[in-house]
Scaffold this active site. Sequence first.
Site, PDB file in Angstrom:
ATOM      1  N   ARG A 105      -2.149 -14.526   5.257  1.00  0.00           N
ATOM      2  CA  ARG A 105      -2.793 -13.744   6.326  1.00  0.00           C
ATOM      3  C   ARG A 105      -1.954 -13.822   7.602  1.00  0.00           C
ATOM      4  NH1 ARG A 105      -7.210 -10.432   5.072  1.00  0.00           N
ATOM      5  NH2 ARG A 105      -8.280 -10.981   7.010  1.00  0.00           N
ATOM      6  N   LYS A 143       0.813  -1.219   0.000  1.00  0.00           N
ATOM      7  CA  LYS A 143       0.000   0.000   0.000  1.00  0.00           C
ATOM      8  C   LYS A 143       0.852   1.278   0.000  1.00  0.00           C
ATOM      9  CE  LYS A 143      -3.883  -2.279   2.316  1.00  0.00           C
ATOM     10  NZ  LYS A 143      -4.859  -2.195   3.427  1.00  0.00           N
ATOM     11  N   THR A 148      -5.143  -6.734  10.998  1.00  0.00           N
ATOM     12  CA  THR A 148      -5.430  -5.479  10.286  1.00  0.00           C
ATOM     13  C   THR A 148      -4.868  -4.280  11.048  1.00  0.00           C
ATOM     14  OG1 THR A 148      -7.455  -6.486   9.462  1.00  0.00           O
ATOM     15  CG2 THR A 148      -7.279  -4.101   9.261  1.00  0.00           C
ATOM     16  N   PHE A 199     -15.105   4.618   7.203  1.00  0.00           N
ATOM     17  CA  PHE A 199     -13.738   4.910   6.774  1.00  0.00           C
ATOM     18  C   PHE A 199     -13.552   4.816   5.258  1.00  0.00           C
ATOM     19  CE2 PHE A 199     -13.904   0.408   8.081  1.00  0.00           C
ATOM     20  CZ  PHE A 199     -13.475  -0.227   6.918  1.00  0.00           C
ATOM     21  N   ASN A 212      -1.990   0.439   6.782  1.00  0.00           N
ATOM     22  CA  ASN A 212      -1.468  -0.812   7.344  1.00  0.00           C
ATOM     23  C   ASN A 212      -0.591  -1.607   6.372  1.00  0.00           C
ATOM     24  OD1 ASN A 212      -3.476  -1.725   5.699  1.00  0.00           O
ATOM     25  ND2 ASN A 212      -4.591  -2.871   7.257  1.00  0.00           N
ATOM     26  N   ARG A 234       2.852  -6.330   9.074  1.00  0.00           N
ATOM     27  CA  ARG A 234       2.237  -5.130   9.662  1.00  0.00           C
ATOM     28  C   ARG A 234       2.919  -4.727  10.965  1.00  0.00           C
ATOM     29  NH1 ARG A 234      -3.707  -7.094   7.814  1.00  0.00           N
ATOM     30  NH2 ARG A 234      -3.892  -5.848   5.910  1.00  0.00           N
ATOM     31  N   HIS A 251      -2.074  -5.543   1.847  1.00  0.00           N
ATOM     32  CA  HIS A 251      -3.366  -6.224   1.768  1.00  0.00           C
ATOM     33  C   HIS A 251      -3.128  -7.695   1.457  1.00  0.00           C
ATOM     34  CE1 HIS A 251      -7.491  -7.127   0.516  1.00  0.00           C
ATOM     35  NE2 HIS A 251      -6.963  -7.760  -0.526  1.00  0.00           N
TER      36      HIS A 251
END
Length: 139
Positions: free
Chosen positions: A87, A11, A93, A59, A114, A104, A117
């Site tokens: 994951r 991101k 998250t 959000f 964060n 993360r 994805h």
Amino acid sequence: MKNNLTFTMIKPDAMENGYAGDILSLILKSGFHISALKLIHLTNHQAETFYNIHRKKPFFEELVMFMTRSPIIVAVLKKNNAVEDFRKLIGSTNPEDAEKGTVRNLFATSMGENAIHGSDSEDNAQIESSFFFTKNEMY
Ligand code: CMP
């Protein structure tokens, strides 16, 4: 083919902070293979469509502004049990809850920003991969 693909995005926050190389290295060292990868600057329309499921969330606007802020890396990754293992590798998250050593935990700053994805199901991995790549672009 089932159960061995997942989709990821590095991101804007991670890209801006110069973490893309370290994150890709961690992904590869964790046993994932790159099936497809590209750098892309999302348009508002692309971000709104990709995150359509969150359209009613408070959000949503913040999420679209963030995801269109700078170029990102999108990629399809291959590994046995890809969705679940990825994951685990990226962590919760909210980076404050992310386990030590996860992407993360190492590279994210907040719930909104964060760093990465990862698809949350095999079905979504397929849908999200085909949002950015044709079958001919996946190896
Ligand atoms: P991800 O799970 O990759 O996709 C949905 C994104 O929405 C999530 O990452 C966060 O970046 C963002 N998100 C989820 N919850 C919140 C929140 N409470 N505030 C801001 N952004 C959020």
